[in-house]
Write an enzyme that holds these catalytic residues in place. Structure first.
Site, short mmCIF file in Angstrom:
data_model
loop_
_atom_site.label_atom_id
_atom_site.label_comp_id
_atom_site.label_asym_id
_atom_site.label_seq_id
_atom_site.Cartn_x
_atom_site.Cartn_y
_atom_site.Cartn_z
N GLU A 91 -0.13 -15.99 4.76
CA GLU A 91 0.15 -17.04 3.78
C GLU A 91 1.48 -16.75 3.07
O GLU A 91 1.88 -15.59 2.95
CB GLU A 91 -0.99 -17.13 2.76
CG GLU A 91 -2.27 -17.63 3.41
CD GLU A 91 -3.44 -17.81 2.45
OE1 GLU A 91 -4.04 -18.88 2.50
OE2 GLU A 91 -3.74 -16.89 1.68
N CYS A 105 7.06 -15.97 -2.40
CA CYS A 105 6.29 -14.74 -2.23
C CYS A 105 5.95 -14.62 -0.74
O CYS A 105 5.27 -15.47 -0.18
CB CYS A 105 5.04 -14.81 -3.11
SG CYS A 105 4.01 -13.34 -2.98
N CYS A 112 -3.98 -5.99 5.70
CA CYS A 112 -3.43 -4.76 5.13
C CYS A 112 -4.43 -3.63 5.35
O CYS A 112 -5.63 -3.83 5.25
CB CYS A 112 -3.18 -4.95 3.64
SG CYS A 112 -2.42 -3.49 2.86
N CYS A 116 -7.20 -1.45 -1.04
CA CYS A 116 -7.39 -1.45 -2.50
C CYS A 116 -8.63 -2.29 -2.83
O CYS A 116 -8.78 -3.40 -2.28
CB CYS A 116 -6.16 -2.01 -3.21
SG CYS A 116 -4.66 -1.12 -2.76
N CYS A 119 -8.44 -6.23 -3.96
CA CYS A 119 -7.49 -7.14 -3.31
C CYS A 119 -8.11 -7.85 -2.11
O CYS A 119 -8.70 -7.21 -1.23
CB CYS A 119 -6.27 -6.33 -2.87
SG CYS A 119 -5.12 -7.25 -1.84
N CYS A 348 -1.49 -13.39 -7.08
CA CYS A 348 -1.46 -12.00 -6.60
C CYS A 348 -2.83 -11.54 -6.13
O CYS A 348 -3.80 -11.65 -6.88
CB CYS A 348 -1.08 -11.07 -7.74
SG CYS A 348 0.64 -11.00 -8.04
N1 SAH Z 1 0.97 -4.25 -0.86
C1 SAH Z 1 1.88 -4.37 -1.93
C2 SAH Z 1 2.35 -5.79 -2.19
C3 SAH Z 1 1.35 -6.89 -2.12
S1 SAH Z 1 0.18 -7.00 -3.40
C4 SAH Z 1 1.30 -3.75 -3.17
O1 SAH Z 1 0.11 -3.47 -3.20
O2 SAH Z 1 2.07 -3.50 -4.10
C5 SAH Z 1 1.12 -7.55 -4.82
C6 SAH Z 1 0.52 -7.11 -6.16
O3 SAH Z 1 -0.71 -7.79 -6.43
C7 SAH Z 1 0.21 -5.63 -6.21
O4 SAH Z 1 0.63 -5.06 -7.42
C8 SAH Z 1 -1.29 -5.62 -6.12
O5 SAH Z 1 -1.84 -4.45 -6.61
C9 SAH Z 1 -1.66 -6.84 -6.90
N2 SAH Z 1 -3.01 -7.33 -6.68
C10 SAH Z 1 -3.80 -7.13 -5.60
N3 SAH Z 1 -4.99 -7.77 -5.76
C11 SAH Z 1 -4.93 -8.38 -6.97
C12 SAH Z 1 -5.84 -9.23 -7.68
N4 SAH Z 1 -7.01 -9.61 -7.17
N5 SAH Z 1 -5.44 -9.68 -8.89
C13 SAH Z 1 -4.23 -9.37 -9.39
N6 SAH Z 1 -3.33 -8.60 -8.75
C14 SAH Z 1 -3.68 -8.11 -7.56
FE1 SF4 Z 2 -2.65 -3.95 0.62
FE2 SF4 Z 2 -3.68 -5.49 -1.27
FE3 SF4 Z 2 -3.48 -2.87 -1.66
FE4 SF4 Z 2 -1.25 -4.37 -1.63
S1 SF4 Z 2 -2.94 -4.51 -3.12
S2 SF4 Z 2 -1.61 -2.43 -0.58
S3 SF4 Z 2 -1.85 -5.91 -0.09
S4 SF4 Z 2 -4.77 -3.86 -0.12
#
Ligand code: SAH
Ligand code: SF4
Length: 366
Positions: A91, A105, A112, A116, A119, A348
């Site tokens: 996306e 974005c 991924c 995390c 996410c 995000c």
């Molecule tokens: N993989 C990279 C970039 C993509 S995620 C990273 O993790 O930095 C972009 C941002 O969104 C990151 O800071 C991530 O931690 C945050 N993020 C992930 N899931 C989220 C959620 N459910 N709500 C708010 N921010 C989130």
């Molecule tokens: Fe991957 Fe989501 Fe963690 Fe970013 S926040 S590294 S996209 S799992």
């Protein structure tokens, strides 16, 4: 078939020389792709008919298939779901900020591997890396959209709308530094004066904390902004939210970030997702402030965006404000990110690229 977006200028020049074409032809094609945003070689009328026909027969301009486009915020936020070759999905999100800013974005991986816990993309696992051409195509799609639609949006909304992209954030699906080479290739063509010509300072990459990538970026000649997903000020808490912390702990991460700021003199953004009752207490805020104190940095708080099925809660407004005040009181610059497109799961961490049953039919190979 060669996707022209995947080929750097020097390789395009080499390819065309095997076709007995002079070197300047490659620059002409490059300019059609990244400046005029051509989608069909037949429109490249400064090339010979023969070359145009050969390009049409032996190359493609882009490979992404648009599956769905959704809008929010009265048309100022747009999210596109794409099918990649091999039917992985990604996306891309456009956010327009009248009068003069438009940010895209971009996704760098389909899914991924970092896992995390908060996410949506992490839940998918990694399907595959996105190629440099696929990264570029996400950007060029929305550049074309703005060029064509800014005037009518302006009329509808009676305020100025930028007719081009002003900022890129590599914060969509995936971990950019886990796909460093392809990502960097795309950045070079995006930055290239003969290419898309967007300043490196208008691009920001966000990493989960892959320290080799941070050091590598610090050593690059181009000054792309760095955002680091921190989310916790101690290893126990961070490891419970982000498995990557068991590979690169906070001390390793901070060393790499200091290397970056010393080398580039550029400010780093620490991203910090706020999860009610987990990492949002005043005591944790004090610990965070102590950790980043004295660094060339900014802290960006992101109240967690809901993902269906996750047993987590977005921090309430008062807790967010209280957390921000503690960090600010320690003399650290700290803002709360205003999210776009939560209702279309475009914010995000909400990008999961889930096609509906009907869209799945369109995804089947024909
Ligand atoms: N993989 C990279 C970039 C993509 S995620 C990273 O993790 O930095 C972009 C941002 O969104 C990151 O800071 C991530 O931690 C945050 N993020 C992930 N899931 C989220 C959620 N459910 N709500 C708010 N921010 C989130
Ligand atoms: Fe991957 Fe989501 Fe963690 Fe970013 S926040 S590294 S996209 S799992």
């Amino acid at each position: 078939m060669n996707n022209l977006y995947d080929i750097p200028l020097d390789e395009l020049t080499a390819l065309l020389s095997t076709w007995n074409e002079p070197g300047f032809r490659a620059r002409q094609i490059y300019s059609h792709l990244y400046k005029k945003l051509a989608t069909d070689p037949r429109t490249m009328t400064d090339l010979s008919t023969g070359l145009r026909e050969r390009l049409a027969a032996e190359t493609t301009i882009g490979t992404l298939r648009l599956i769905r486009e959704q809008t929010a915020d009265g048309g100022l936020t747009r999210k596109v779901l794409w099918a990649l070759e091999g039917n992985a999905v990604i996306e891309t999100v456009l956010m327009i900020y009248p009068p003069d800013r438009a940010t895209v974005c971009v996704s760098t991986q389909a899914g991924c591997a970092m896992g995390c816990v908060f996410c949506a993309t992490g839940k998918m696992g990694l399907l595959r890396n996105v190629s440099s051409g696929e990264i570029l195509e996400q950007v060029l799609y929305f550049e074309r959209y703005l060029r064509e639609n800014a005037p009518s949006l302006e009329q509808q909304r009676r305020k100025p709308i930028p007719n081009h992209i002003t900022n890129l954030v590599f914060m969509g699906m995936g971990e950019p530094f886990a796909n460093y080479d392809r990502w960097w290739e795309a950045v070079q063509r995006l930055n290239d004066k003969q290419g898309f010509n967007l300043g490196a300072r208008n691009m920001t990459v966000s990493t989960v904390g892959l320290v080799k990538g941070i050091r590598r970026l610090a050593d690059e000649p181009m000054q792309v902004n760095l955002a680091v997903s921190l989310h916790a000020p101690n290893d126990a808490l961070r490891s419970s939210l982000m498995p990557v912390n068991d590979r690169f702990n906070i001390a390793d991460l901070m060393d790499a970030v200091r290397y970056y700021t010393d080398k580039t003199h550029r400010r780093v953004s620490f991203e910090y997702v706020l999860l009610e009752g987990k990492n949002d207490t005043p005591a944790v805020a004090v610990e965070l402030a102590a950790l980043v104190k004295g660094m060339l940095c900014h802290v960006n708080l992101i109240p967690w965006n809901p993902v269906p099925g996750m047993p987590l809660t977005r921090s309430h407004r008062e807790r967010v404000t209280a957390f921000q005040q503690v960090v600010q009181a320690a003399g650290i610059s700290c803002t709360v990110r205003v999210e776009r497109g939560i209702e279309i799961a475009a914010a995000c961490g909400q990008l999961a690229a889930v096609p509906t049953a009907t869209e799945m039919i369109g995804l089947q190979p024909i």
